[in-house]
Structures are given as structure tokens and as C-alpha cells.
Design an enzyme around this catalytic site. Structure first.
Site, PDB file in Angstrom:
ATOM      1  N   ARG A 110       0.857  -1.200   0.000  1.00 29.88           N
ATOM      2  CA  ARG A 110       0.000   0.000   0.000  1.00 29.88           C
ATOM      3  C   ARG A 110       0.883   1.237   0.000  1.00 29.88           C
ATOM      4  O   ARG A 110       2.094   1.126   0.080  1.00 29.88           O
ATOM      5  CB  ARG A 110      -0.927  -0.021   1.227  1.00 29.88           C
ATOM      6  CG  ARG A 110      -0.168  -0.191   2.534  1.00 29.88           C
ATOM      7  CD  ARG A 110      -1.109  -0.233   3.737  1.00 29.88           C
ATOM      8  NE  ARG A 110      -0.334  -0.435   4.957  1.00 29.88           N
ATOM      9  CZ  ARG A 110      -0.843  -0.436   6.166  1.00 29.88           C
ATOM     10  NH1 ARG A 110      -2.139  -0.257   6.337  1.00 29.88           N
ATOM     11  NH2 ARG A 110      -0.084  -0.615   7.218  1.00 29.88           N
ATOM     12  N   GLU A 149      -2.274   7.456   6.772  1.00 31.98           N
ATOM     13  CA  GLU A 149      -0.834   7.543   7.048  1.00 31.98           C
ATOM     14  C   GLU A 149      -0.036   7.913   5.798  1.00 31.98           C
ATOM     15  O   GLU A 149       0.818   7.136   5.335  1.00 31.98           O
ATOM     16  CB  GLU A 149      -0.335   6.233   7.650  1.00 31.98           C
ATOM     17  CG  GLU A 149      -0.984   5.935   8.987  1.00 31.98           C
ATOM     18  CD  GLU A 149      -0.330   4.779   9.735  1.00 31.98           C
ATOM     19  OE1 GLU A 149       0.305   3.924   9.108  1.00 31.98           O
ATOM     20  OE2 GLU A 149      -0.459   4.740  10.971  1.00 31.98           O
ATOM     21  N   GLU A 309      -5.844   5.692  15.839  1.00 40.95           N
ATOM     22  CA  GLU A 309      -5.597   4.249  15.953  1.00 40.95           C
ATOM     23  C   GLU A 309      -4.721   3.982  17.162  1.00 40.95           C
ATOM     24  O   GLU A 309      -3.827   4.770  17.482  1.00 40.95           O
ATOM     25  CB  GLU A 309      -4.835   3.713  14.737  1.00 40.95           C
ATOM     26  CG  GLU A 309      -5.582   3.697  13.443  1.00 40.95           C
ATOM     27  CD  GLU A 309      -4.696   3.175  12.299  1.00 40.95           C
ATOM     28  OE1 GLU A 309      -3.727   2.431  12.573  1.00 40.95           O
ATOM     29  OE2 GLU A 309      -4.964   3.533  11.148  1.00 40.95           O
TER      30      GLU A 309
END
Ligand code: GLA
Ligand code: ZN
Length: 669
Positions: A110, A149, A309
Site C-alpha cells: 500500500r 498515514e 488508531e
């Protein structure tokens, strides 16, 4: 419910379970039991939202958002750009990032796209605006979560493709206008590296140019500019149809991306926190690091942030991954809140059955339901947040101390060759921060562009690079009564990484003249004697001369024996300290304790805190004092005045007991 409440929830990936309706049903039942009021949907859902190019399937998402909402659970809605569907990378290979070694990414993982790529931006705009059109006014949606992120997490996110290099040159032209100015700023006459055409400039790559510090520094700035530009691009895309506030989740001290820049384009700062709890029995270093990161997130907007998170139990990507010991989950969650978080969110709600994160901790594991210790502790956190929401959400920390942490300084000081090869800016910054943490004094973590007026003490360790106007700001701060502390290897270069000539930009304020910096080998290490006790000196010793400054202590050894190791200069209504050498934690704690006394800063309990215990205060109509014990043992604080425990209403006086890993919230009686 809205963003004025504390959020409790986390990443939810129902798209992995669409063929198991019973699981989705169970999720909602258990979320209610776990006191979950909010989930983040859609983070990596692109291939389910747009299974083929131009074919959109949002029904499943709508059903889930509606169903959750019907059960009192709100949604943070993500744009799905953090990972790309295979149809996309197959059709548009130009989207893939090119690494510094010149290799182009293959599809997979990713965060692997080029932030400049026009094709990527085009595709992101389409999916984002479609999502915004579909859900941008939905009453269940609280917030846009842009991508995930940015720049993370397999590599540094920078891309060296031709499109990026073209864009880099344009960015440089905009900045310098003429090649002469660029050549001057980068000092390119050195080694005959003068550029005579913009085309000759290339991003820093190991088999090309990586030794021109000015180039490296501008490249770092450009990478931040591109990633921020990508984020803005996505924000504009959802803005076509939706006026919900936006955030993007930051990581820890992530060097490639200057968060003080990025935060300006979002409404709310949020971040993902994965401390290495239980790495050692002494949890303090990890607690300090985490406190510093939380404080930085709050300090950017001087406002509450969101913990987007965290893990309710363990993670799965370190060499060893301890499960949170009993009570640590409550403590680490409350630590975030203590420093200004208005949420406790998890990655993730339910463990997936396969792939890379199947063993990452989640609220629900593979085999159990609510019958686990993790679930119970999550439920307790949710209950506490719900009860305290009204009291906490409107408050915020308002520290009187700031420690400077600046990305541009970070890039420059660690890139410089000499005086030691491994200057660790984060580590040094954390040592200075830690002295305040141990004393129970809240700290803002700011960069060089921030205003200093509201502080009594500002510390700027290894502040090697000075941004324009910074010295003037510090001078005004000290003149008006502030106390400024800086160290060796400060005021060395300007924003282009060109050394200052003649004098330190703060020479008059500091009252010293720098001469040279020694990086002695181990057998040549120095020491100081301060108030009758010897303290070791570390790997850097600057030789300085006191001009108007008074000498607080001197070096005890070597050819610079007797020359100042610490100075104080009175300037205007304030003073400025210079720590000419690297010192250990014990000395820093003592030194800063004196500075706090000087500025009448005491922790709210006005008492000595046991090792591993700290305090943070969220100020508001009623100040909330978060007392945190990071010892896996009871801690007692003596001689305290009258307080009330905000959770239980219990009145406390004389001494306060904290059980292992406990956080108590106190209000004044
Ligand atoms: C990051 C990511 C999440 C997940 C967690 C695992 O924070 O944003 O998607 O991968 O790490 O720790
Ligand atoms: Zn690129």
C-alpha cells in the site's frame, strides 16, 4: 452525538466480511456492548467501492453506515486512496512510485503510488467526489479521514520518477527564480557542481548526488509539499459535495513528512499511536516518547486532537509483540486523553482471517467474542469516556513550557557531515522533554515558526538550523521576560544549510562566542562539577567564551578545562542559558528543575512525584488533573492538598495512592 463528544471506536473493515451477514450483525451487537460510538469505514476499500474502473458499488457501505447509525454508532469516513486496486496499477503503471535506487514499485502492498502522478490524482478525485456525493451530508458521518498515514509505511513515500523530477524543478524555479541564486544557496561551486540548466537538477539518489546538503534539504521540503498537495487535492475532491471537517492520520515522528506543514490543510489533527509497551520493565522511556508525540499533535493546533488508531492488545510488526498487561490499555488510552486527545480509537475492530495483519490485536479476535480480557478492558475505556465526555471534551492543556522540535532542523542536523555521524535529534529532544515529564509539567512541542509569547520557558536542543526571523523572535521572547535554553551545535546554519559567518545569530542574547566543537573519543570524555557533584559529559563539547554571560560551570578536563560548559545571560527582562555540551538525563533533570523553580512552575500536586508517575492538566471551567502511574506497582504521592476523584467523587487528602498502571483524574476540591 458529534465531535464535541469523546469518540470511542476504530477501524472497521466490514468489506472483508460481506459474505458473512451473521458476522456483521454480531459486530453491531458487540459494538454496543463494548461502548463503541464511532467507527472508521472505507480506509482500504477501493477495490470493493470501485471493483472495475468507473463502476461504483456503494450500496454495501450505505447499508452499513445506516445500520450502525440506527444503533447509535457514528462514522468517520475514509477516502480509500491508501492502497490501489490491481486493475488500476495494471492499466496505469505510471502511477507507481520510483524508489531512490531507481527501481519502480511493482503492484502490491500500500502507499505505493506517486504523489505527483496526474493519473493518480485524477482517479482519486473521481472516487473521492463520488463518495462525497453519496455520503457527504449523511447525518451519521462526523468527519472525513483523508487516505491513511500519508507517506507510510513500506519506504519513505518519496518518489523519484520523471514526473516528480519535473515538478521538483518547477518548485525550485518558483523558489529561486534564477540558477545563480540556487547555485549560491546550495554552494555548488564546491566540487565544480554549478548548474547551468534547470534540467541538470535531479532528486538525490545514492548513485547520483546526495552530498549537497542544500539540495537534500530542498528535496525534503519538496516531498512534504507534494504529499501535502496530494492531501489538499483529496480534500478539494470531497469538498465538492461535503462540508464535513477533515483529518488525515499522522504517524509518530515520521521524518519524511513535516507534519507542521501538513496539519495546516486539515481541520483536526489525528494520529496513530503504537508504543512499545512492555519492551522492558521500565516503561518510562516509552511513556515519555508517547507523551511527547501526543503533545506534539495537540500543539500543532493548540487544540484537542484525535487518537485515530491504537491497539487494544498487541501489534504484529515488531520483532516481538507483547500483549498489553492488565490495566495498560486503560492507562495508555487515558494518557492520550490526558495530553489532549478527544478520542480513543483502535486498529481494528475485528481481526481479519488472512493476510498481513491477521495477528494484529483487535477488539475481537478469531475465536472469542466478548469473553476476553481485551474486550472487557475496551468496554471499560468506553464506559469511562462516555461518563467523562462532557467534562473532558471542552478542555485542553495550556502549557507554560515549550520544547522546540522542528522537521527542517531534523533533516539538516542529521544530514550534516560532522561533528559526529549519528546525531539523533529525536533522542536528544526526548531527553529535554523528559525532564519536564518527570516533574509533571505539561509541554507544548512546537516548531520554529510558532509563537513563543505564551510560554515562560522555551528549550531548543541542538537547534542547528535557524529559520529566518527565528532569532528575532527568541530575542523578543527573552527581552520580555522569557527563559530560553539552547545547546551546543545551535545557530550553525541558515535555511539553505549555509553556515552563519561572524557570529551566532543569538550572540547578544546568549552572551557567548562559539569557537569550536569537540567530539572526543571515549577515553577523552569530559565532566563537570555542579553544586558539589560530578556529572559526565557526552559525545559533544563545544568550546565557547563567555562575553556578557555568567559561567555556571566549566569543563573539568582536556585542553578546554576551565572554559564554560554552561552559561546564563540576563537579557532584557529574561535570561538565556547555553548548554555547551551534551549531558545525561540525571543532570538535565536537575538543571531543568532549577529553571522551573525560577519561573515558578510546579506540578498541580505541588509535590515530588515518584519515578514513573506524571501529571497532565486539561484546563477548562474545571481543571482536570490526570495522574498517571507507569509502574507495574503501587505508587504513593505524599503531602497533597484536598482533591476529588472525578470518576468516583471520592475525596482525597494527605496522600494519593495509584495502583499499578493506574490513571486517576482529579479535580480541585
Ligand atoms: C497503521 C495503519 C493501519 C494498520 C496499523 C497496524 O497505523 O494505519 O492500517 O496497518 O498500522 O499497526
Ligand atoms: Zn513520482
Amino acid at each position: 452525538m458529534n465531535l464535541a463528544n469523546l469518540l470511542h471506536g476504530g477501524d472497521y473493515n466490514p468489506e472483508q466480511w460481506l459474505d458473512c451477514p451473521e458476522v456483521l450483525q454480531e459486530d453491531i451487537e458487540l459494538m454496543k456492548k463494548g461502548n463503541i460510538n464511532c467507527v472508521t469505514l472505507g480506509v482500504f476499500s477501493w477495490s470493493v467501492l470501485e471493483p472495475e474502473e468507473g463502476c461504483f458499488c456503494f450500496d454495501w457501505l450505505r447499508d452499513i453506515i445506516d445500520e450502525l447509525y440506527g444503533n447509535g454508532i457514528f462514522t468517520v469516513l475514509a477516502t480509500p486512496t491508501a492502497s490501489m486496486p490491481h486493475w488500476m496499477t495494471a492499466k496505469y503503471p505510471e502511477i507507481m512510485q520510483v524508489h531512490a535506487d531507481g527501481k519502480k514499485n511493482l503492484p502490491g502492498k500500500r502507499h505505493n503510488f506517486c504523489y505527483t502522478s496526474k493519473k493518480m490524482r485524477e482517479k482519486a478525485r473521481i472516487i473521492d467526489s463520488k463518495l462525497a456525493e453519496a455520503f457527504g451530508k449523511h447525518p451519521a458521518v462526523l468527519l472525513w479521514h483523508i487516505s491513511n498515514e500519508l507517506g507510510g509505511n513500506f519506504g519513505d513515500g518519496s518518489c523519484h520518477c520523471e514526473e516528480c523530477n519535473l515538478e521538483f524543478r518547477l518548485w525550485l524555479q518558483e523558489k529561486y527564480r534564477t540558477l545563480d541564486r540556487l547555485n549560491q544557496a546550495w554552494w555548488t561551486t564546491f566540487w565544480s557542481h554549478r548548474y547551468t540548466d534547470w534540467e541538470q537538477i535531479h532528486s538525490p539518489m545514492p548513485n547520483g548526488e546526495i552530498l549537497t546538503h542544500g539540495l537534500n534539504l530542498d528535496w525534503h521540503r519538496f516531498v512534504t509539499h507534494q504529499m501535502t498537495g496530494f492531501c489538499k487535492w483529496e480534500i478539494d475532491s470531497v469538498r465538492e459535495y461535503s462540508s464535513f471537517p477533515v483529518t488525515t492520520n499522522f504517524m509518530y515522528f515520521f521524518k519524511p513528512l513535516n507534519y507542521y506543514e501538513l496539519h495546516r490543510c486539515v481541520d483536526i489533527v489525528s494520529w496513530d499511536s503504537y508504543p512499545f509497551w512492555h519492551k522492558r520493565k521500565d516503561e518510562v522511556p516509552v511513556a515519555v516518547k508517547t507523551a511527547a508525540a501526543h503533545s506534539m499533535m495537540r500543539s500543532m493546533k493548540k487544540a484537542p486532537f484525535l487518537l485515530m488508531e491504537s491497539t487494544p492488545s498487541c501489534i504484529n510488526w515488531r520483532a516481538f509483540n507483547p500483549v498489553k498487561r492488565p490495566h495498560m490499555h486503560m492507562l495508555s488510552s487515558m494518557q492520550a486523553v490526558a495530553h489532549g486527545s478527544n478520542s480513543v480509537q483502535y486498529f481494528q475492530w475485528r481481526k481479519g482471517r488472512g493476510a498481513f495483519e491477521k495477528f494484529h490485536g483487535a477488539v475481537l479476535d478469531h475465536k472469542n467474542k466478548e469473553n476476553t480480557r481485551t474486550f472487557l478492558e475496551v468496554t471499560q475505556v468506553g464506559e469511562r469516556l462516555a461518563k467523562m465526555s462532557e467534562k473532558i471534551a471542552a478542555t485542553c492543556n495550556r502549557p507554560k513550557v515549550a520544547v522546540i522540535f522542528d522537521w527542517e532542523n531534523w533533516w539538516a542536523v542529521e544530514d550534516a557531515t560532522g561533528p559526529i555521524i549519528d546525531i539523533d535529534y529525536v533522542k536528544t529532544f526526548l531527553m529535554h522533554f523528559r525532564s519536564f515529564w518527570e516533574a509533571g509539567i505539561d509541554v507544548d512541542v512546537i516548531n520554529m515558526e510558532d509563537d513563543l509569547k505564551e510560554y515562560r520557558i522555551v528549550a531548543a536542543p541542538v537547534n542547528y538550523l535557524y529559520k529566518e526571523k527565528y532569532a528575532q523572535k527568541v530575542e523578543d521572547f527573552v527581552r520580555n521576560g522569557g527563559s530560553y535554553i539552547t545547546t551546543y551545535w545551535s545557530g550553525v546554519v541558515n535555511e539553505s544549510d549555509l553556515c552563519f559567518t561572524e557570529k551566532h545569530p543569538l550572540q547578544e542574547v546568549l552572551g557567548i562566542r562559539q569557537e569550536e566543537i569537540d567530539a572526543p573519543g571515549e577515553e577523552f570524555r569530559n565532566e563537570i562539577n555542579y553544586k558539589g557533584k560530578a556529572y559526565p559529559v557526552g559525545r559533544l563539547c563545544e568550546v565557547v567564551h563567555a562575553k556578557t554571560a555568567e559561567i555556571l560551570t566549566v569543563y573539568e578536563k582536556e585542553y578546554y578545562k576551565g572554559s564554560p560548559a554552561i552559561t546564563r545571560n540576563y537579557f532584557g527582562k529574561g535570561n538565556a542559558y547555553y548548554l555547551a555540551a551534551e549531558f545525561g538525563q540525571e543532570f538535565l533533570n536537575l538543571f531543568y528543575k532549577e529553571r522551573m523553580l525560577e519561573k515558578e512552575l510546579v506540578n498541580p500536586l505541588a509535590s515530588e512525584l515518584p519515578y514513573g508517575v506524571t501529571v497532565s492538566v486539561r484546563e477548562g471551567e474545571e481543571n482536570l488533573v490526570f495522574l498517571q502511574n507507569f509502574n507495574d506497582a503501587e505508587a504513593v504521592i505524599h503531602d497533597v492538598e484536598a482533591w476529588v476523584d472525578a470518576d468516583t467523587g471520592e475525596q482525597i487528602e494527605g496522600e494519593i495512592k495509584l495502583s499499578p498502571f493506574e490513571c486517576r483524574i482529579l479535580v480541585e476540591k
